[in-house]
Scaffold this motif. Structure first.
Motif, PDB file in Angstrom:
ATOM      1  N   TYR A   1      48.794  87.822  39.070  1.00 48.38           N
ATOM      2  CA  TYR A   1      47.695  87.239  38.281  1.00 48.38           C
ATOM      3  C   TYR A   1      46.388  87.197  39.078  1.00 48.38           C
ATOM      4  O   TYR A   1      45.320  87.446  38.539  1.00 48.38           O
ATOM      5  N   VAL A   2      46.483  86.840  40.367  1.00 49.13           N
ATOM      6  CA  VAL A   2      45.249  86.721  41.164  1.00 49.13           C
ATOM      7  C   VAL A   2      44.893  88.029  41.878  1.00 49.13           C
ATOM      8  O   VAL A   2      44.000  88.059  42.708  1.00 49.13           O
TER       9      VAL A   2
ATOM     10  N   GLY B   1      44.584  80.317  39.756  1.00 49.43           N
ATOM     11  CA  GLY B   1      43.622  81.414  39.852  1.00 49.43           C
ATOM     12  C   GLY B   1      42.191  80.890  39.937  1.00 49.43           C
ATOM     13  O   GLY B   1      41.383  81.378  40.739  1.00 49.43           O
ATOM     14  N   ASP B   2      41.878  79.858  39.132  1.00 49.87           N
ATOM     15  CA  ASP B   2      40.524  79.276  39.178  1.00 49.87           C
ATOM     16  C   ASP B   2      40.227  78.735  40.570  1.00 49.87           C
ATOM     17  O   ASP B   2      39.140  78.927  41.113  1.00 49.87           O
TER      18      ASP B   2
ATOM     19  N   SER C   1      44.999  77.036  46.889  1.00 47.32           N
ATOM     20  CA  SER C   1      45.715  76.462  45.748  1.00 47.32           C
ATOM     21  C   SER C   1      47.201  76.367  46.064  1.00 47.32           C
ATOM     22  O   SER C   1      47.791  77.301  46.601  1.00 47.32           O
TER      23      SER C   1
ATOM     24  N   ARG D   1      39.644  81.540  43.037  1.00 44.96           N
ATOM     25  CA  ARG D   1      38.341  82.186  42.834  1.00 44.96           C
ATOM     26  C   ARG D   1      37.176  81.313  43.297  1.00 44.96           C
ATOM     27  O   ARG D   1      36.143  81.817  43.705  1.00 44.96           O
TER      28      ARG D   1
ATOM     29  N   ASP E   1      49.661  75.789  36.241  1.00 46.09           N
ATOM     30  CA  ASP E   1      49.881  77.132  35.677  1.00 46.09           C
ATOM     31  C   ASP E   1      49.074  78.149  36.488  1.00 46.09           C
ATOM     32  O   ASP E   1      48.320  77.786  37.388  1.00 46.09           O
ATOM     33  N   TYR E   2      49.239  79.429  36.125  1.00 42.81           N
ATOM     34  CA  TYR E   2      48.576  80.485  36.898  1.00 42.81           C
ATOM     35  C   TYR E   2      47.055  80.392  36.782  1.00 42.81           C
ATOM     36  O   TYR E   2      46.337  80.717  37.715  1.00 42.81           O
ATOM     37  N   GLU E   3      46.580  79.959  35.612  1.00 42.73           N
ATOM     38  CA  GLU E   3      45.127  79.881  35.425  1.00 42.73           C
ATOM     39  C   GLU E   3      44.505  78.838  36.349  1.00 42.73           C
ATOM     40  O   GLU E   3      43.466  79.075  36.957  1.00 42.73           O
ATOM     41  N   ASP E   4      45.171  77.674  36.443  1.00 37.72           N
ATOM     42  CA  ASP E   4      44.680  76.628  37.375  1.00 37.72           C
ATOM     43  C   ASP E   4      44.607  77.179  38.790  1.00 37.72           C
ATOM     44  O   ASP E   4      43.618  77.001  39.499  1.00 37.72           O
TER      45      ASP E   4
ATOM     46  N   LEU F   1      52.189  84.855  40.167  1.00 38.00           N
ATOM     47  CA  LEU F   1      50.869  84.392  40.625  1.00 38.00           C
ATOM     48  C   LEU F   1      50.181  85.489  41.441  1.00 38.00           C
ATOM     49  O   LEU F   1      48.982  85.729  41.278  1.00 38.00           O
TER      50      LEU F   1
END
Ligand code: U5P
Length: 226
Positions: free
Chosen positions: A130-131, A100-101, A109, A104, A95-98, A127
């Motif tokens: 999101y980032v 994005g983490d 990724s 960062r 997902d986008y959070e994975d 994405l």
């Protein structure tokens, strides 16, 4: 500077050729070494279409077909991960959070599709937003955005530059034709418009095109500039 690269499945793996995947990985690594934060979204290409066609003949419904497509994009993502060095997050972001983490943290990724009802074009656009990417690059099998399908219409003209709103207007009629392959799909175009995302659509068959576009701003594709 943060960049999201969308690599079409037909660009990364039209057939299984390690050299081709390595060439794409080398470009991603060059950009990372040049100091860019990088995430890449990988598509399914002809292999996804073959699986989807066969499963459709077997009676699978559209969501099941999309799930098969997503699985193929993730297999292609694994190929790219296999070719990347130690700076890549070794898992396909789900997902986008994975994703994005990982970005960062300073990792590269890689993700494929995430949910039925869309394509990886839209994943890449979401994405990128999101980032907070500075640039979104679509490496496709077409060398830019045309006013008609260049594979079937000789008089099709390529746009060198478009506003995001114009991109939506150009791809909207294309995506209504069954089987038409707009270089970027309508949902992606709308996400690009909503985010005001600086985007380039270029021919990704030679991954060097991605490198020159990002590092030098030089390419023969279409610039989408808000
Ligand atoms: N797909 C999805 N959701 C996604 C990404 C892909 O359902 O988030 C499916 C679609 O069926 C799509 C196929 O046509 O996987 C291959 O992806 P793409 O290469 O068209 O982007």
């Amino acid at each position: 500077m943060r960049v999201v690269v969308s690599i079409g499945g037909s660009v990364l793996a039209p057939n299984l050729d390690a050299r081709r995947v390595e060439d794409h990985a080398a470009v991603v690594e060059t950009l990372a070494e040049a100091g860019y934060d990088i995430a890449a979204v990988v598509g399914g290409g002809g292999v996804a279409r073959d699986y989807i066609g066969t499963a459709r003949d077997l009676g699978a419904n559209e969501v099941q077909l999309d799930q098969i497509g997503i699985d193929v994009t993730r297999i292609n993502a694994r190929l790219l991960i296999a070719a990347l060095g130690s700076r890549v997050d070794p898992k396909v972001a789900r997902d986008y959070e994975d994703a994005g983490d990982a970005v960062r943290r300073g990792d590269i990724s890689i993700m494929g599709g995430i949910m039925p009802g869309q394509t990886t074009d839209a994943v890449a656009a979401a994405l990128a937003e999101y980032v907070d990417a500075d640039l979104l690059v679509y490496a496709t099998s077409v060398d830019g955005v045309y006013d008609a399908d260049p594979s079937s219409q000789d008089e099709a003209q390529k746009y060198t530059q478009l506003l995001p709103t114009e991109l939506v207007d150009v791809v909207a009629p294309m995506s209504r034709d069954a089987g038409a392959s707009a270089p970027v799909d309508l949902l992606a175009a709308k996400l690009i418009q909503r985010a005001g995302m600086r985007t380039i659509v270029l021919d990704g068959a030679d991954p060097q095109h991605i490198e020159s576009a990002v590092l030098d701003g030089e390419h023969n594709g279409t610039d989408i500039i808000p």
